[in-house]
Design an enzyme around this catalytic site. Sequence first.
Site, PDB file in Angstrom:
ATOM      1  N   ASP A  68       0.860  -1.180   0.000  1.00 49.53           N
ATOM      2  CA  ASP A  68       0.000   0.000   0.000  1.00 49.53           C
ATOM      3  C   ASP A  68       0.900   1.236   0.000  1.00 49.53           C
ATOM      4  OD1 ASP A  68       0.923   0.199   2.598  1.00 49.53           O
ATOM      5  OD2 ASP A  68      -0.985  -0.309   3.526  1.00 49.53           O
ATOM      6  N   SER A  69       0.289   2.388  -0.064  1.00 46.99           N
ATOM      7  CA  SER A  69       1.077   3.613  -0.259  1.00 46.99           C
ATOM      8  C   SER A  69       1.537   4.219   1.056  1.00 46.99           C
ATOM      9  CB  SER A  69       0.233   4.645  -0.996  1.00 46.99           C
ATOM     10  OG  SER A  69      -0.804   5.115  -0.136  1.00 46.99           O
ATOM     11  N   GLY A  70       1.017   3.707   2.168  1.00 47.11           N
ATOM     12  CA  GLY A  70       1.340   4.276   3.470  1.00 47.11           C
ATOM     13  C   GLY A  70       0.320   5.304   3.938  1.00 47.11           C
TER      14      GLY A  70
ATOM     15  N   PHE B 155      -3.004   5.358   4.208  1.00 48.14           N
ATOM     16  CA  PHE B 155      -4.070   4.938   5.106  1.00 48.14           C
ATOM     17  C   PHE B 155      -3.573   4.818   6.539  1.00 48.14           C
ATOM     18  CE2 PHE B 155      -6.457   1.548   7.274  1.00 48.14           C
ATOM     19  CZ  PHE B 155      -7.726   2.084   7.223  1.00 48.14           C
TER      20      PHE B 155
ATOM     21  N   ASP C 145      -2.334   8.300  -1.545  1.00 47.25           N
ATOM     22  CA  ASP C 145      -3.633   8.970  -1.477  1.00 47.25           C
ATOM     23  C   ASP C 145      -3.970   9.327  -0.047  1.00 47.25           C
ATOM     24  OD1 ASP C 145      -4.042   6.415  -0.459  1.00 47.25           O
ATOM     25  OD2 ASP C 145      -6.086   6.293  -1.208  1.00 47.25           O
TER      26      ASP C 145
ATOM     27  N   GLN D 151     -11.213   7.580  -4.892  1.00 49.77           N
ATOM     28  CA  GLN D 151     -11.796   8.040  -3.637  1.00 49.77           C
ATOM     29  C   GLN D 151     -13.142   8.721  -3.938  1.00 49.77           C
ATOM     30  OE1 GLN D 151     -10.913   7.371  -0.623  1.00 49.77           O
ATOM     31  NE2 GLN D 151      -8.803   6.582  -0.846  1.00 49.77           N
TER      32      GLN D 151
ATOM     33  N   ASP E 132      -7.756  -7.368   0.078  1.00 48.40           N
ATOM     34  CA  ASP E 132      -6.837  -7.646   1.185  1.00 48.40           C
ATOM     35  C   ASP E 132      -7.587  -7.326   2.457  1.00 48.40           C
ATOM     36  OD1 ASP E 132      -5.540  -5.173   2.893  1.00 48.40           O
ATOM     37  OD2 ASP E 132      -6.411  -4.522   0.985  1.00 48.40           O
TER      38      ASP E 132
ATOM     39  N   CYS F 205     -13.183 -29.073   5.927  1.00 46.81           N
ATOM     40  CA  CYS F 205     -11.982 -28.353   5.508  1.00 46.81           C
ATOM     41  C   CYS F 205     -10.796 -29.317   5.425  1.00 46.81           C
ATOM     42  CB  CYS F 205     -11.691 -27.237   6.500  1.00 46.81           C
ATOM     43  SG  CYS F 205     -10.216 -26.292   6.105  1.00 46.81           S
TER      44      CYS F 205
ATOM     45  N   CYS G  93      -7.539 -28.171   5.469  1.00 41.40           N
ATOM     46  CA  CYS G  93      -6.320 -27.469   5.876  1.00 41.40           C
ATOM     47  C   CYS G  93      -5.570 -28.264   6.945  1.00 41.40           C
ATOM     48  CB  CYS G  93      -6.646 -26.065   6.401  1.00 41.40           C
ATOM     49  SG  CYS G  93      -7.147 -26.015   8.126  1.00 41.40           S
TER      50      CYS G  93
ATOM     51  N   CYS H 210      -7.377 -28.520  10.345  1.00 41.67           N
ATOM     52  CA  CYS H 210      -8.544 -29.393  10.385  1.00 41.67           C
ATOM     53  C   CYS H 210      -8.170 -30.856  10.162  1.00 41.67           C
ATOM     54  CB  CYS H 210      -9.579 -28.926   9.370  1.00 41.67           C
ATOM     55  SG  CYS H 210     -10.286 -27.322   9.838  1.00 41.67           S
TER      56      CYS H 210
ATOM     57  N   HIS I 250      -5.891 -21.979   9.384  1.00 41.95           N
ATOM     58  CA  HIS I 250      -7.207 -22.376   8.870  1.00 41.95           C
ATOM     59  C   HIS I 250      -7.910 -21.198   8.195  1.00 41.95           C
ATOM     60  CE1 HIS I 250     -11.303 -23.771   8.530  1.00 41.95           C
ATOM     61  NE2 HIS I 250     -11.644 -22.624   9.072  1.00 41.95           N
TER      62      HIS I 250
END
Lengths: 374, 374
Positions: free
Chosen positions: A91-93, A95, A145, A188, A265, A303, A305, A308, A334
Site C-alpha cells: 500500500d502507499s502508506g 491509510f 492517497d 476516492q 486484502d 476443511c 487445511c 482441520c 485455517h
Amino acid sequence: MKFEYQKLVQDGAARRGKITTAHGEIDTPTFMPVGTAATVKGMLPEQVAETGAQILLGNTYHLMLRPGAERVAALGGLHQFMNWDKPILTDSGGFQVMSLSKLRKITEEGVTFQSHVDGSRHHLSPERSMEIQYLLDADISMAFDECTPFPSDEKTAAESMRLSMRWAQRSKDAFKQRDGYGLFGIVQGSIYPELRAESAEALKAIGFDGYAIGGLAVGEGQELMFQTLEKTIPHLPGDRPRYLMGVGKPSDLVGAVLRGVDMFDCVLPTRSGRTAQAFTRRGTINFMNARHADDPRPLDPDCTCYTCRKTSRAYINHLLKCDEMLGPMLITRHNLHYYQELMTGMRDAIGAGRLELFAAEFHAQYEGGDIPEI
Amino acid sequence: MKFEYQKLVQDGAARRGKITTAHGEIDTPTFMPVGTAATVKGMLPEQVAETGAQILLGNTYHLMLRPGAERVAALGGLHQFMNWDKPILTDSGGFQVMSLSKLRKITEEGVTFQSHVDGSRHHLSPERSMEIQYLLDADISMAFDECTPFPSDEKTAAESMRLSMRWAQRSKDAFKQRDGYGLFGIVQGSIYPELRAESAEALKAIGFDGYAIGGLAVGEGQELMFQTLEKTIPHLPGDRPRYLMGVGKPSDLVGAVLRGVDMFDCVLPTRSGRTAQAFTRRGTINFMNARHADDPRPLDPDCTCYTCRKTSRAYINHLLKCDEMLGPMLITRHNLHYYQELMTGMRDAIGAGRLELFAAEFHAQYEGGDIPEI
C-alpha cells in the site's frame, strides 16, 4: 515480462482473470493475506503459500519505520527479506499514516507525522511513497492517497478526493517503470457517486495498471459499500484489475466479486486467528467457548487445511485457554485457507457461469450456523 | 513389544544406546524438548520431529490442571491430543507443585495444593500421579517424588529423600504394567554422596525401567552437579537408562554424557527462543542486539535448520524488535535443532570412541564467540 491483466471469463459483472507480474501469476479474483511487518503473523511463508495465496500485501507505513525501506533494499528487497518469492503488493502508506501515526500534518506537498512506535518524525509524499515501494521491490505499487474519513460531507470528500487525484498524477510521474511491475491508482470520493465517477475518470485519464477502490470498509456498512461499488465500477476500464482495499468479511468478498471486483486484502483472517475466531463454511466460531473443550472433531469438518486435518476443537480450545502461541497459529492457518478456498470456489463458479448460484449456496450454508454439539 | 534399553557402545563412562517404547525407539544419549501444556511452544509437532527429536516431555502438573488427565484420556491420550506419535515422557508433577503452586501441604500421603491458574484445590500422591500419567498414556512415567530444595542441610535432605523413596515404592506398586511402557525411579539426596548412594540403592531394590537423577540444576552450579553425578552414577545399574532431569545448558549436556547420562530435558532451547537468545556452535547470541540489523548472514552459518537456511540475522532482529510471533518461532526451531545436533554429534563420537575429543572441540568452538561482525 509485461505486467498485465487478462480477463478470461465474464459471468455477469464478475470476472475470472489472471495478472502477470515479475514474481509470478495471480489468478483473480484473489485474496491477499496481510504481511504487515514483513511477516503474516504467526505463519511461515511456505504455510501461507500452502493455503493457496499467490500474493501478499505489505504495509509501506510499517516497513518504512521498521526495518526501513533502504535497509530492506540493501538486504535484497522484501521478497528476499521475508523469504516470499511470489508477488507482493504494497500500500502507499497513506491509510496507516492517518489511522496509526501521531501529530499528522497534511499539506499539498505530502504528510509529516510522528511514528506510533517511537515518536520519530517522518515524511511521506507521492514521490517518497513511490521511492519506498520501489526500494521494497513491490510487484504492485499503490498511488499515494488520502483515505477520506467516514462520514465526510460532500465538500470535504470532494476536496480530499481531488488532492488524492493530484497526488495520483505525481505518483504516476514518480513511478519507475520496470517490466513486470505495476502501479495502481485509487478511486476516492466517499459514498458520493458523482465524486466516485469523477475520481475514476481522473485516474483513467492518467492511466494505471490497475484501479483500486479506497475509502470503503471504514464504517459505511455493507449495503452502502455495495451501492458505491455499483456506482464506481462502470467507470473503470474493463481490461485492468480492480482492487477493493481493506475488504473484508466473507460475505463482503462474495458480494464484491459479484459486482466485478478482482482483488482484496484484509487483516480479518489473521487478526481473528489471534482472537480465537475461526471462519468456516458455517459462519464464524469462537474457539474460546467452553463447549469445544471435549469435542474431538476438527474445527471445520469439511476443511482440508492442516489445522482441520491434524487437530481437534478440544485441542484448539485448550491451547487458547493456556494462551499458547500454537492456538493463534493454527486458527490463522485455517482462516487463510478458508479465505483462499472461498476465492477458488468463486473463480471456479465464474468459470462455469454459475457465480449467482454459488453465492446463494454460500449464504445459505454460512448463515446456517455451526455443526450441532455432540 | 517390551520396554527396554540396549547399550550399544561404551566410551569411557559414556554410552550410546537405544530405548524401545510403545511409540517407537529413542537413540541415546537423547534430549527431550519440553511440551509443557501439550505443545512445544511455537512449534508444530512435525517441526519438532524435523529437528531430530525422538521423544517429548509433558508436564503432569500443567496437564492435570488444563485440560485435565481424564479429558485427555477421553480424547485418545496425549499423543493423539497433541498430534505427536513418537514417545512421550511425563514428569510426576512433584517438581512443579513445589515451584508453581500455592499453599502446598505435604504429608506422608501426598501433597495438596492450589492451582497457580485459578486457585482451585488439587491433590497429588504417588497413586494419583501414576493414574494421571497412565491416563495421559505416557510411554515413560516418572515416580512421584519431592524435589529437595537447594541448599538443604544433610538431615533435611535425608528426610526428604527417604520420603521420596517410600513414594517410589508406592509409585511402583500403583504403576500399571503394559508392554512398551516404563516407569523410572528418581534418585534424590541433594549434594550428599552418601544420601545419593542410599537413594540409588533403595531404587534398585524396588526395581525400575530407568533411573533419573533429580534435585540437580537447582542452583548448585555445574561443578557440584558433575561431582554429584560422579558419586551417583556408579550406584545405578548399567543396563538401564539414566536421565538427568531438567538439564540443561549445552556444556551441561556434554559433561553429563561424559559421565554416563543418557537422557535430558530442559526448557532452555524453547524458553530462550522466546527471549531472543540463540544457541550456536559459537555460544549464545542475543538477536535483539542492533548489531544484527543489517546482517544478511544466517543465525548460524554452519547450521542446516530451517531458520538458518531460509532467514537472515537482519530479519530475525527485525521480527524481534516488532514483537512478531515469527521471531520466537524461528529461534526456537533453530535452538531445538542445535540441541539435537549436539546429541547426534555426541552419539556419533561415542560410536567412534572419541567423545573426549568431541568435548574438547565443542568447548573450544563454543567459547570462541560469534562470527566477526561484517
